[in-house]
Design an enzyme around this catalytic site. Structure first.
Site, PDB file in Angstrom:
ATOM      1  N   CYS A   1      42.715  46.585  35.103  1.00 50.08           N
ATOM      2  CA  CYS A   1      41.738  45.499  34.911  1.00 50.08           C
ATOM      3  C   CYS A   1      40.936  45.635  33.623  1.00 50.08           C
ATOM      4  O   CYS A   1      40.277  44.693  33.197  1.00 50.08           O
ATOM      5  CB  CYS A   1      40.798  45.418  36.111  1.00 50.08           C
TER       6      CYS A   1
ATOM      7  N   HIS B   1      34.579  41.694  33.836  1.00 52.07           N
ATOM      8  CA  HIS B   1      35.862  41.503  34.525  1.00 52.07           C
ATOM      9  C   HIS B   1      35.596  40.849  35.880  1.00 52.07           C
ATOM     10  O   HIS B   1      34.752  41.289  36.637  1.00 52.07           O
ATOM     11  CB  HIS B   1      36.560  42.854  34.692  1.00 52.07           C
TER      12      HIS B   1
ATOM     13  N   ASN C   1      40.791  37.416  41.060  1.00 52.01           N
ATOM     14  CA  ASN C   1      40.831  38.572  40.164  1.00 52.01           C
ATOM     15  C   ASN C   1      42.191  38.577  39.466  1.00 52.01           C
ATOM     16  O   ASN C   1      43.217  38.818  40.099  1.00 52.01           O
ATOM     17  CB  ASN C   1      40.636  39.855  40.994  1.00 52.01           C
TER      18      ASN C   1
END
Ligand code: UT7
Length: 325
Positions: free
Chosen positions: A115, A244, A274
């Site tokens: 990520c 993020h 996500n």
């Protein structure tokens, strides 16, 4: 002080989201979950899921092409693809993406930082431009988490989505500093490598969500604070905080700890979930479209994810119009 002395300037921004929208209600029809649980715990209402025939390379090439178009360019000398979900273990995705964009001959490699991949990519690209190695670098975050998420596992299936986002960074001497990547910092802690993992020989991602959450908040807070402080910004100077997009509650709590007011927190997690390495450029593009980012804004990016890895960047927002494919 900025640690990028020859400025790398963000000149293009592109995205590609697969067309298929999967809502929380859709998931609740086949999993023991509910819209209320997902939305209240994560902020997610829907996500995009690529069809089985769509590859990470295709998503990456579409976003990369959109970023080039956004910058009004047809070439660059390096293509960097940050991804957790390459189509193959070997070779890397980036050369295929470069050739799909008509950039055969450009340097091309994949970057694996889960990520945090986009922030890692941004940092590497800015450093290579700063060193004079490259004049133009396409940094693409592209993910097809649907390939590694167990569709029957409610703990992960509700979280992740597919998509790609890209920026073009170019060597620039901008008088007003707009678009300049001023500072980046990266970090990792491999002792936490089991917290987010596809175990060897297995197909699906496993995540210890609660533990990751607990580590993410202080780590992102400290990293973002350091990046802002490095360029002399107080919390009140930060016009946009772009973390993020893993969990809305994480973003809100990091922003609160830093001292960034809620209206300056950029989020698009509600619509896309996500998307790992793609999440920051997708959030930047959504915010630019909504007029929430204006040229000259002081922007702090921060990410945290598998590895464990993390990273932050401080940049001045450019005059850029995102292109979507
Ligand atoms: O992107 C890279 C980094 N990743 C992250 O930053 C993720 C960070 N973690 C998170 O965002 C959160 O931990 C999650 C959203 C993944 C999970 O939320 P949580 O509030 O930490 O829930 P939990 O895992 O502690 O689970 C609480 C309960 C459990 O039930 P019991 O044991 O209390 O009876 C779970 O079984 O919620 C249950 N549960 C669900 N219930 C309904 C877990 N997933 C679901 C679900 N629907 N989808």
């Amino acid at each position: 002080m900025s640690n990028h002395r020859i400025p790398a300037v963000l000149t293009g921004l592109g995205t590609c989201l697969p067309p298929r929208v999967v809502t929380n209600e859709d998931l609740a029809r086949r999993l023991d979950t509910s819209h209320e649980w997902i939305h209240s715990r994560t902020g997610i209402a829907s996500r995009r899921i690529a069809d089985a025939g769509t590859s990470t390379a295709e998503l990456a090439a579409a976003a990369g092409g959109a970023a080039l178009e956004s910058a009004g360019r047809s070439s660059c000398d390096l293509v960097l693809v940050a991804t957790t979900t390459p189509d193959r273990a070997c070779p890397a995705t980036a050369p295929q993406v470069a050739s799909a964009l008509g950039l055969t001959g450009a340097g091309a490699f994949d970057l694996s930082a889960v990520c945090s991949g986009f922030v890692y990519g941004l940092s590497v690209a800015a450093a290579m431009i700063g060193a004079g190695t490259c004049a133009g670098v396409l940094v693409i975050g592209a993910e097809r988490y649907s390939a590694i998420v167990d569709p029957q596992h409610r703990g992960t299936a509700v979280i992740f989505g597919d998509g790609a986002g890209a920026v073009l960074l170019e060597r620039g001497e901008v008088a007003d500093g707009y678009g300049a990547v001023l500072h980046t910092e990266l970090g990792s802690d491999g002792t936490g490598n089991e917290m987010i993992t596809v175990p060897p020989g297995e197909r699906y991602l496993q995540m210890r969500g609660r533990e990751v959450y607990t580590r993410a908040v202080p780590t992102m807070t400290d990293s973002a604070r350091r990046a802002a402080a490095a360029v002399g910004w107080q919390p009140a100077d930060i016009d946009a905080f772009v973390g993020h997009q893993a969990n809305l509650r994480i973003l809100e709590s990091v922003a609160k700890r830093i001292g960034v007011p809620p209206q300056r927190v950029i989020t698009n997690i509600e619509d896309v979930g996500n998307t790992a390495a793609a999440s920051i450029p997708l959030a930047l593009a959504a915010a630019a479209d909504e007029g929430r980012l204006t040229p000259g804004d002081r922007v702090v990016l921060t990410a945290f994810g598998g590895g464990l890895t993390w990273g932050s960047a401080a940049l001045r927002w450019p005059d850029v119009r995102p292109v979507h494919r």
